[in-house]
Design an enzyme around this catalytic site. Structure first.
Site, short mmCIF file in Angstrom:
data_model
loop_
_atom_site.label_atom_id
_atom_site.label_comp_id
_atom_site.label_asym_id
_atom_site.label_seq_id
_atom_site.Cartn_x
_atom_site.Cartn_y
_atom_site.Cartn_z
N LYS A 29 1.20 -0.96 0.16
CA LYS A 29 -0.11 -0.04 -0.24
C LYS A 29 0.99 1.56 -0.26
O LYS A 29 0.65 2.14 -0.19
CB LYS A 29 -0.86 -0.33 0.77
CG LYS A 29 -1.78 -0.50 1.18
CD LYS A 29 -2.84 -1.13 1.90
CE LYS A 29 -4.08 -2.12 1.49
NZ LYS A 29 -5.85 -2.00 2.80
N ASP A 37 -10.32 2.61 1.42
CA ASP A 37 -10.48 2.04 2.60
C ASP A 37 -10.98 2.65 3.59
O ASP A 37 -11.54 2.22 4.72
CB ASP A 37 -8.43 1.99 2.85
CG ASP A 37 -8.28 0.21 2.51
OD1 ASP A 37 -9.36 -1.02 1.88
OD2 ASP A 37 -7.11 0.21 2.51
#
Length: 274
Positions: free
Chosen positions: A68, A104
Site C-alpha cells: 500500500k 479503504d
C-alpha cells in the site's frame, strides 16, 4: 474487443476475497469482465506495472499488504484520498496514466457506521492504519492510542493526522485500552498464515468500556481470535468483510464503469462466508 479486467495484488494474496465481490457484481449487472488475484512479490512491483501498462484491457488493481505504500513510486499521480492518507489501496487507469486512490477510508467508515465517538485504540502503524486514522479524524474521534512495534512510526502517524493520543508497545496494551470505546486492528495479526494476535491485546479487552466496538480488518478468517474474545465479552464485533465490501464499491465503478448494486448484499455476504 477484449473484455475489461482488473485484479488484486499482494504478497500473500491467496486469502483475498475481492474476486468473489467483484465477480458477484459483474454477474448481477451482466457485465462481461473478470477480476483476478495475482501474487506480486515486492521486488517485482516495477516490472508488474510496466507489463500492465501495455495491456489496454487491464483497468487497474486493488492493492493489499504489503504494497500500500510501495506502489506509490510506480504511479503517475495520486487522487485526494491517497494524498490524505499517504497510502494506496486501488490503482485505476486513466488513459495512459495510473492513478493511485484510497477507498479503504470509505470501508472503515462503513465498519464504524453508528459509532458515537470517544477514545479509540488502533493496532498497527502501516498502510491500513492510515486509512483508519483518516476515518477517525473525519469522525472527530479522540484520543487515539496506537499499539505498534515501531513507536516512531506510530508517533509520526498521530502527527500526520493531527490526532491527540499516545503510542504503546504490545506489552503495554492493557494501559492503551483503558476507557476505550473502539478497538481497530489494522495489522495482519490474526490473519491466516500470519502471527496470531498477542495475548496481551486479547486480555486488554477487559479494560475497554462496556459499549465498546471491536473492528478487525482481517477477513480471513472471518471470525478472528480478537473478535471471538470480543464476542465472549458481549462487545460489539465487526468483521473485516464490512470494510472489504465498502472499499470495493468505489473501485468497481472505476474498473468497470458501473455502480455496484446493493440489492443482493445478503447473498454476497453469505458467499464471503459471513
Amino acid at each position: 474487443m477484449t473484455a475489461a479486467w482488473a485484479e488484486v495484488i499482494g504478497d500473500p494474496v491467496a486469502q483475498s476475497k475481492s474476486p468473489v465481490i467483484h465477480g458477484h457484481w459483474l454477474e448481477a449487472l451482466g457485465i462481461e469482465g473478470d477480476f483476478l488475484k495475482t501474487r506480486v512479490e515486492p521486488p517485482a512491483l516495477g516490472s508488474f506495472f510496466a507489463g500492465r501498462r501495455a495491456r489496454p484491457d487491464w483497468r487497474g488493481c486493488s492493492v493489499t499488504i504489503p504494497h500500500k505504500l510501495a506502489v506509490i513510486p510506480h504511479l503517475d499521480a495520486l487522487d485526494p484520498s491517497a494524498t490524505a492518507t499517504g497510502a494506496v489501496n486501488c490503482v485505476r487507469r486513466d488513459g495512459p496514466r495510473l492513478i493511485g486512490a484510497n477507498t479503504d477510508v470509505e470501508g472503515v467508515a462503513a465498519a464504524l457506521e453508528g459509532w458515537s465517538g470517544g477514545k479509540a485504540v488502533l493496532i498497527g502503524a502501516g498502510g491500513a492504519a492510515r486509512a483508519a486514522l483518516e476515518a477517525l479524524r473525519r469522525l472527530g474521534a479522540g484520543p487515539v492510542a496506537i499499539i505498534a512495534r515501531d513507536r516512531t512510526a506510530g508517533s509520526d502517524l498521530l502527527g500526520r493526522f493531527r490526532l491527540a493520543g499516545e503510542v504503546h508497545s504490545f506489552a503495554e496494551a492493557g494501559q492503551a485500552t483503558i476507557g476505550a470505546r473502539l478497538i481497530i486492528n489494522a495489522s495482519p495479526l490474526g490473519m491466516k498464515g500470519m502471527a496470531g494476535m498477542p495475548g496481551t491485546v486479547l486480555d486488554a479487552l477487559a479494560k475497554v468500556e462496556d459499549d465498546a466496538r471491536v473492528f478487525d480488518m482481517v477477513y480471513a478468517p472471518v471470525e478472528t481470535e480478537l473478535l471471538r474474545r470480543a464476542g465472549s465479552m458481549s462487545l460489539g464485533a465487526v468483521t473485516g468483510l464490512t470494510m472489504l465490501v465498502g472499499q470495493a464499491r468505489a473501485a468497481f465503478g472505476w474498473f468497470f464503469g458501473a455502480e455496484p448494486p446493493k440489492a443482493g448484499d445478503d447473498a454476497l455476504m453469505r458467499a464471503l462466508g459471513a
